[in-house]
Scaffold this active site. Structure first.
Site, PDB file in Angstrom:
ATOM      1  N   SER A 265      42.230  41.482  -8.690  1.00  0.00           N
ATOM      2  CA  SER A 265      42.492  42.914  -8.913  1.00  0.00           C
ATOM      3  C   SER A 265      41.335  43.641  -9.598  1.00  0.00           C
ATOM      4  O   SER A 265      41.549  44.526 -10.434  1.00  0.00           O
ATOM      5  CB  SER A 265      43.801  43.106  -9.692  1.00  0.00           C
ATOM      6  OG  SER A 265      44.893  42.614  -8.934  1.00  0.00           O
TER       7      SER A 265
ATOM      8  N   GLU B  82      39.869  32.720 -10.467  1.00  0.00           N
ATOM      9  CA  GLU B  82      40.774  33.725  -9.917  1.00  0.00           C
ATOM     10  C   GLU B  82      42.219  33.302 -10.200  1.00  0.00           C
ATOM     11  O   GLU B  82      42.812  32.525  -9.440  1.00  0.00           O
ATOM     12  CB  GLU B  82      40.591  33.836  -8.403  1.00  0.00           C
ATOM     13  CG  GLU B  82      39.171  34.176  -7.983  1.00  0.00           C
ATOM     14  CD  GLU B  82      39.134  34.751  -6.568  1.00  0.00           C
ATOM     15  OE1 GLU B  82      38.880  35.946  -6.450  1.00  0.00           O
ATOM     16  OE2 GLU B  82      39.384  34.011  -5.602  1.00  0.00           O
TER      17      GLU B  82
ATOM     18  N   GLU C 136      44.400  31.437  -1.627  1.00  0.00           N
ATOM     19  CA  GLU C 136      45.190  31.651  -0.397  1.00  0.00           C
ATOM     20  C   GLU C 136      45.099  30.448   0.534  1.00  0.00           C
ATOM     21  O   GLU C 136      46.052  30.117   1.241  1.00  0.00           O
ATOM     22  CB  GLU C 136      44.750  32.957   0.280  1.00  0.00           C
ATOM     23  CG  GLU C 136      45.244  34.163  -0.520  1.00  0.00           C
ATOM     24  CD  GLU C 136      44.358  35.384  -0.468  1.00  0.00           C
ATOM     25  OE1 GLU C 136      43.456  35.456   0.383  1.00  0.00           O
ATOM     26  OE2 GLU C 136      44.561  36.272  -1.321  1.00  0.00           O
TER      27      GLU C 136
ATOM     28  N   HIS D 287      39.786  28.723  -2.015  1.00  0.00           N
ATOM     29  CA  HIS D 287      40.407  29.992  -2.398  1.00  0.00           C
ATOM     30  C   HIS D 287      41.918  29.800  -2.537  1.00  0.00           C
ATOM     31  O   HIS D 287      42.525  29.040  -1.788  1.00  0.00           O
ATOM     32  CB  HIS D 287      40.100  31.067  -1.346  1.00  0.00           C
ATOM     33  CG  HIS D 287      40.526  32.423  -1.813  1.00  0.00           C
ATOM     34  ND1 HIS D 287      41.819  32.860  -1.703  1.00  0.00           N
ATOM     35  CD2 HIS D 287      39.836  33.415  -2.439  1.00  0.00           C
ATOM     36  CE1 HIS D 287      41.903  34.070  -2.240  1.00  0.00           C
ATOM     37  NE2 HIS D 287      40.715  34.426  -2.692  1.00  0.00           N
TER      38      HIS D 287
ATOM     39  N   GLY E 143      45.502  40.376  -5.802  1.00  0.00           N
ATOM     40  CA  GLY E 143      46.230  41.307  -4.934  1.00  0.00           C
ATOM     41  C   GLY E 143      47.477  41.904  -5.555  1.00  0.00           C
ATOM     42  O   GLY E 143      48.326  42.448  -4.851  1.00  0.00           O
TER      43      GLY E 143
ATOM     44  N   LYS F 221      38.580  38.811   3.281  1.00  0.00           N
ATOM     45  CA  LYS F 221      39.814  38.131   3.722  1.00  0.00           C
ATOM     46  C   LYS F 221      40.084  38.421   5.202  1.00  0.00           C
ATOM     47  O   LYS F 221      39.154  38.410   6.006  1.00  0.00           O
ATOM     48  CB  LYS F 221      40.984  38.550   2.822  1.00  0.00           C
ATOM     49  CG  LYS F 221      40.674  38.350   1.325  1.00  0.00           C
ATOM     50  CD  LYS F 221      41.888  38.439   0.451  1.00  0.00           C
ATOM     51  CE  LYS F 221      41.483  38.236  -1.009  1.00  0.00           C
ATOM     52  NZ  LYS F 221      42.599  38.146  -1.925  1.00  0.00           N
TER      53      LYS F 221
ATOM     54  N   ASN G  63      35.082  39.487  -0.876  1.00  0.00           N
ATOM     55  CA  ASN G  63      35.824  38.646   0.066  1.00  0.00           C
ATOM     56  C   ASN G  63      36.698  39.561   0.924  1.00  0.00           C
ATOM     57  O   ASN G  63      37.694  40.099   0.439  1.00  0.00           O
ATOM     58  CB  ASN G  63      36.677  37.647  -0.745  1.00  0.00           C
ATOM     59  CG  ASN G  63      37.594  36.824   0.130  1.00  0.00           C
ATOM     60  OD1 ASN G  63      37.503  36.854   1.358  1.00  0.00           O
ATOM     61  ND2 ASN G  63      38.491  36.082  -0.496  1.00  0.00           N
TER      62      ASN G  63
END
Ligand code: 13P
Length: 246
Positions: free
Chosen positions: A205, A163, A95, A93, A169, A9, A7
């Site tokens: 990560s 996730e 985010e 996702h 991240g 992003k 991904n």
């Protein structure tokens, strides 16, 4: 078969996306045992799809709108991504959920749109740190998976990405044994919604140093890589590490 999905992003602009796609094309990967896909920005996706034609990589969208066409400023529909050759779409996702305020109902509509037109959704789920710390992980995942109720999944391809929000991240990847236990729990939960085997990827990560600790576990069907997939060296070293054990 192990899945390695990247991904990208909003890490790469149009030129950078094309440079990375073209660099990946120069490498040889074990296409028989790996399912590889990249998720560039909407701006670069068409160019990247054209570059990746006949390569080991599939291409997917990072986000879709469930409405096919109309007055929805800034949105791009699942159908439009399919029309330019996307095979996958990330849906829900973390985010999108936590920065852009996407709700479970939005996620459900996006999933439905993808399934109806034949774009394979990757449903992303994961709990926040507070939820994990207060013993509410399964409650959160159960709620996020409940969007599958009422969807027609028969003979449809769909993937789940687990996730944990606190692992994305942060460099604080989930302990692999713990991740595998969660994957087992998800597999059981999925039986409520589908009789088919649904692959579950771990994300958060992931890097070359830890990828084997995940993909070597039977309930972990692959990984969804963020930051490390947006750089040639780190993404290729993740794929090469997995190739050593398959
Ligand atoms: P990182 O690999 O950067 O933690 O991101 C994971 C992710 O969000 C993939 O969708």
């Amino acid at each position: 078969m192990k899945y390695i999905f990247g991904n990208w992003k909003m890490y790469l602009d149009f030129d950078e996306s094309n440079i990375l796609a073209n660099a990946l094309l120069q490498e040889k990967f074990d296409e028989n045992n790996l399912k590889l896909a990249i998720f560039p920005s909407a701006l670069a996706i068409r160019e990247v799809i054209m570059a990746m034609e006949n390569s080991a990589f599939s291409v997917g969208a990072q986000n879709v709108s469930w409405v096919e066409k109309g007055g929805y400023t800034g949105a791009i529909s699942a159908q439009m991504f399919l029309n330019v050759g996307s095979e996958y779409a990330l849906v829900g996702h973390s985010e999108r959920r936590h920065i852009f305020g996407e709700t479970d109902e939005d996620v459900r509509k996006k999933l439905q749109a993808c399934l109806e037109i034949g774009l394979t959704p990757v449903l992303c789920i994961g709990e926040k740190k507070e939820e994990k710390d207060s013993g509410l992980r399964n409650t959160c995942l159960q709620r996020q998976l409940a969007v599958l109720a009422g969807l027609d999944l028969k003979n449809k391809e769909i993937l789940i990405a687990y996730e944990p929000v606190w692992a994305i991240g942060t460099g604080n990847a989930c302990d692999p044994v713990e991740a595998e236990q969660v994957h087992h729990w998800i597999k059981e939960e999925l039986k409520k919604y589908s009789g088919q085997e649904i692959p579950i990827l771990y994300g958060g990560s992931v890097k070359a140093e830890n990828v084997i600790s995940y993909v070597s576990l039977p309930a972990i069907d692959g990984v969804l890589v963020g930051g490390a997939s947006a750089k040639f060296e780190t993404f290729v070293s993740i794929i090469k590490k997995v190739e050593e054990i398959i």
